[in-house]
Design a protein around this motif. Sequence first.
Motif, PDB file in Angstrom:
ATOM      1  N   SER A 165       0.811  -1.224   0.000  1.00 41.21           N
ATOM      2  CA  SER A 165       0.000   0.000   0.000  1.00 41.21           C
ATOM      3  C   SER A 165       0.841   1.270   0.000  1.00 41.21           C
ATOM      4  CB  SER A 165      -0.942   0.007   1.213  1.00 41.21           C
ATOM      5  OG  SER A 165      -0.201  -0.143   2.416  1.00 41.21           O
ATOM      6  N   VAL A 194      -0.124   4.140  -5.664  1.00 44.29           N
ATOM      7  CA  VAL A 194       0.601   3.772  -4.443  1.00 44.29           C
ATOM      8  C   VAL A 194       1.656   4.838  -4.146  1.00 44.29           C
ATOM      9  CG1 VAL A 194       2.082   2.045  -3.359  1.00 44.29           C
ATOM     10  CG2 VAL A 194       0.231   1.330  -4.893  1.00 44.29           C
ATOM     11  N   ASP A 269      -1.612   4.855   4.478  1.00 40.74           N
ATOM     12  CA  ASP A 269      -2.511   3.709   4.675  1.00 40.74           C
ATOM     13  C   ASP A 269      -2.980   3.610   6.124  1.00 40.74           C
ATOM     14  OD1 ASP A 269      -3.999   1.481   3.970  1.00 40.74           O
ATOM     15  OD2 ASP A 269      -2.318   0.086   4.152  1.00 40.74           O
TER      16      ASP A 269
END
Length: 652
Positions: A165, A194, A269
Amino acid sequence: MARLPLAAALALVLAGCANTPAAPMAAGGVTATTAARQAAAASALDLAAPRSFEAARRGLVAKPTGQVRDETGRVVWDYDGFAFVQGEAPATVNPSLWRQAKLNNEAGLFKVTEGVWQLRGFDLANVTLIQGRTGWIVVDPLTTRETAAAALAFARQHLGDRPVSAVVYTHSHVDHFGGVLGVLTAEDAAARKVPVVAPVGFMDEATSENLLVGTAMSRRAGYMYGALLPRRADGAVDTGLGKAVAAGRVGILPPTVVVDQPHQAMTLDGVKFVFHNAPGTEAPAEMTFTLPDLRAFGAAELVSQTLHNLYTLRGAKVRDSLAWAKYIDEALGYAGDSDVMFLQHGWPVWGHDDVIAFLKTQRDTYRYLHDQTVRMINAGLTGPEIAEAMVLPKSLETVWSSRGYYGTVRHNTRAIYQHYMGWFDANPANLDPLPPVDAAKKYVALAGGADAAVAAAQKAFDAGDYRWAAELLKHVVLTDATNTGARELQAKAFEQLGYVAESAPWRNFYLSGAKELREGPPPPALARGVPVDLLRQIPIDTFLDAMSARLNGPRADGVDLRVDLRFSDLGQTHGLWIENAVLHHRPKPVEGRADATLTLTHDLFLRLATGRATAGELVASKDARIDGNPLALAKLFGLLDKTPGNFPIVTR
């Protein structure tokens, strides 16, 4: 690398010789003097102290076995390559270095703290995984695509198959970014947006550090990391910072998020990070980070489980020890509340008090070396004199992380001298000395000839004075590289010096020198250029600077030549011309009429300029067109030196 401005270690990857099968060394035995020195080293330290081993094994989830291979079947990494490093130190290894080698042999997947894992022993550096809300945040994806992919696959096998992530590069050395394409493809990164996070200046440093002198760094890195040494008790046992450098495919993904503030908070994330820039310490572009919610500190390579290099023996710009000490002192402020500190080489440090103590001793080690070197400079001592005189105080010398397993007190003090004073020691006799070979001939003549010099060296060797034996024999070998008796005796002296060295790079240099004396330099096939995946990211101006440094000046004397390079896929034109035996370039057409214009794609130019494509392929390619005089292009490229990268080091 840990290490090439491409990381302590790109030079080795560029050489393409890690894990290369090596011919057996004709090793000599351990002398009585060496045995006595090993015994003294063993008695000076509490080698059985268990805390480091407990820390190195703490949190183990699983250990890998077997090998990592590339798509051709070549071994990129062997988990069991150093399986012989166990038990008591053999006579051929410094007992303190053997202890460090055993600690670095603790490989596997480890849980550091809730939400943080590390994979150690999959390459020279560690890869850290931080559990985000949707996937893995990957910190420093190793040196090569193959080892990074193997590490992530191993983690997923034991922790679950989660996507990547985010990616974080802590600094600009290749062992901390080169494997990124093994954990995240460019297509996947773009499609899922990402984030790829890096410190300011990262891309410049990561792609250009070794471009100018990468050939020389590659050759020397082979010595530093023992790339051609057999992995056994009389050969390579460790690098001090980790086991070895993997030999696979190196790539890069450009950062999408740049940390350009001294302290910069962001959420990746769902995980809160605070990044802290520390440029000009172990790398020109480097940052650490804290995880406030986890009370954890990611120290990158600001601190290590060994004294680090202020000057790396493969060759690099000298690092600023004063700035390094100050950045560690600053870390005491922002990381002082952490319950765990994890490093990108070696094992973590747990416990608030231990974290503080570790940071303080690392800070004070670099500061002591700096201040005492400067004090002795002002007292009139030269670099070699300071190196001989410098000893850490007991309070630092007995701390494992201040021991010289990678950097050393001796060569770091010389680096500080160089940082402030340069190469000249102010003695007029050293202002314009004879070159090494010319001086060697005169020294050998003064000694009464080669036989007399070798006899004196044998006497020194028999007395256990291996440094002086090596010095005497250096002149004999430089005078006559075919003198097999001198070469063999110098190889034996190098072996004894290597066996007692606490520093793995020193050991590897000595033993690699012995190997060259006996077997000659490695074949040219082991010298490779910068990986194309990295070359594509290098600005054209930077690449042309390196190309200009390949121009053979004496042969270009009097040449008047003008060429335009048009990159059809980039919409750019760069003008090149030779004037006063210098290859100049500007990001616009040359002034006046070009002798030739070469229109081609960026990729074809890179392959042509690095020897991966031939002139015949250029002429036949549909991606290229030549206008004007094609002989002008042939002349230009013919004036560029092609360096095989396997030049002799000790035999000249």
